[in-house]
Design a protein around this motif. Structure first.
Motif, short mmCIF file in Angstrom:
data_model
loop_
_atom_site.label_atom_id
_atom_site.label_comp_id
_atom_site.label_asym_id
_atom_site.label_seq_id
_atom_site.Cartn_x
_atom_site.Cartn_y
_atom_site.Cartn_z
N GLN A 1 0.83 -1.29 -0.08
CA GLN A 1 0.01 -0.03 -0.06
C GLN A 1 0.83 1.13 -0.01
O GLN A 1 1.78 1.24 0.72
CB GLN A 1 -0.97 -0.17 1.12
N VAL A 2 0.57 2.38 -1.01
CA VAL A 2 1.46 3.59 -0.97
C VAL A 2 0.95 4.26 -0.11
O VAL A 2 -0.15 4.64 0.47
CB VAL A 2 0.94 4.18 -2.39
N GLN A 3 2.00 4.80 0.60
CA GLN A 3 1.82 5.83 1.87
C GLN A 3 2.78 7.06 1.70
O GLN A 3 3.87 7.00 1.38
CB GLN A 3 2.29 5.16 3.22
N LEU A 4 2.01 8.19 2.14
CA LEU A 4 2.62 9.64 1.95
C LEU A 4 2.38 10.13 3.45
O LEU A 4 1.18 10.20 3.83
CB LEU A 4 2.32 10.44 0.80
N VAL A 5 3.33 10.65 4.01
CA VAL A 5 3.33 11.05 5.33
C VAL A 5 3.79 12.73 5.18
O VAL A 5 4.95 12.92 5.07
CB VAL A 5 4.00 10.34 6.22
N GLU A 6 2.93 13.46 5.62
CA GLU A 6 3.20 15.05 5.56
C GLU A 6 3.46 15.31 6.83
O GLU A 6 2.71 14.99 7.96
CB GLU A 6 2.10 15.59 4.93
N SER A 7 4.20 16.57 7.04
CA SER A 7 4.35 17.20 8.32
C SER A 7 4.78 18.64 8.13
O SER A 7 5.09 19.10 7.07
CB SER A 7 5.38 16.67 9.23
N GLY A 8 4.54 19.49 9.21
CA GLY A 8 5.12 20.63 9.00
C GLY A 8 4.04 21.86 9.19
O GLY A 8 4.53 23.17 8.90
N GLY A 9 2.88 21.75 8.70
CA GLY A 9 1.90 22.80 8.90
C GLY A 9 1.60 23.20 10.18
O GLY A 9 2.36 22.88 11.08
N GLY A 10 0.82 24.30 10.19
CA GLY A 10 0.67 25.10 11.34
C GLY A 10 0.14 26.62 11.30
O GLY A 10 -0.06 26.82 9.97
N LEU A 11 0.02 27.21 12.39
CA LEU A 11 -0.23 28.50 12.36
C LEU A 11 0.78 29.50 12.37
O LEU A 11 1.75 29.27 13.27
CB LEU A 11 -1.22 28.79 13.57
N VAL A 12 0.70 30.51 11.43
CA VAL A 12 1.91 31.45 11.54
C VAL A 12 1.36 32.96 11.01
O VAL A 12 0.49 33.12 10.46
CB VAL A 12 2.88 31.05 10.52
N GLN A 13 2.09 33.81 11.74
CA GLN A 13 1.88 35.36 11.31
C GLN A 13 2.33 35.46 9.83
O GLN A 13 3.19 34.95 9.36
CB GLN A 13 2.49 36.25 12.10
N ALA A 14 1.69 36.56 9.30
CA ALA A 14 1.82 37.02 7.93
C ALA A 14 3.32 37.43 7.93
O ALA A 14 3.87 38.15 8.96
CB ALA A 14 1.13 38.20 7.44
N GLY A 15 3.97 37.07 6.67
CA GLY A 15 5.57 37.39 6.84
C GLY A 15 6.31 36.32 7.43
O GLY A 15 7.79 36.19 7.10
N GLY A 16 5.87 35.29 7.93
CA GLY A 16 6.49 34.20 8.53
C GLY A 16 6.71 33.20 7.47
O GLY A 16 6.37 33.20 6.49
N SER A 17 7.40 32.20 8.19
CA SER A 17 7.74 30.89 7.34
C SER A 17 7.38 29.48 7.88
O SER A 17 7.24 29.64 9.14
CB SER A 17 9.27 30.90 7.02
N LEU A 18 7.26 28.74 6.97
CA LEU A 18 6.89 27.42 7.26
C LEU A 18 7.64 26.34 6.61
O LEU A 18 7.78 26.72 5.22
CB LEU A 18 5.44 26.92 7.37
#
Length: 116
Positions: A1-18
């Motif tokens: 079974q094919v599996q993709l695992v994502e991470s790194g999202g969230g809440l950030v202020q405008a001008g910020g980085s993720l």
């Protein structure tokens, strides 16, 4: 079974980085293209950026100069560095992999929220 695992999202202020990450490392199949799409409420899913196995990249006009896609072929990972984030970047971001022989797969999605 094919599996993709994502991470790194969230809440950030405008001008910020993720930085988003997507792992396809548990899969044995070869990969052609890895990419990121996003879908905001009430809108269609759209391409953000993708990258071929040879390193050719493509970006949506709205993110050019702010986002950078990269991949590690050995680890079967793809990354999306997002800088100078804007409120209009708020969406669920999906990893997409186009396999060499078995079609394409989607990750489960990760929420990115940019507050103004």
């Amino acid at each position: 079974q094919v599996q993709l695992v994502e991470s790194g999202g969230g809440l950030v202020q405008a001008g910020g980085s993720l930085r988003l990450s997507c792992a396809a490392s548990k899969n044995i199949f070869s990969i052609n293209v890895m990419g990121w799409y996003r879908q905001a409420p009430g809108k269609q899913r759209e391409l953000v950026a993708d990258i071929t196995s040879g390193g050719i990249t493509r970006y949506a006009d709205s993110v050019k100069g702010r986002f950078t896609i990269s991949r590690d072929n050995a680890k079967k990972m793809v990354y999306l560095q997002m800088n100078s984030l804007k409120s209009e970047d708020t969406a669920v971001y999906y990893c997409n992999v186009v396999w060499a022989s078995i079609g394409s797969s989607w990750g489960q999605g990760t929420q990115v929220t940019v507050s103004s």
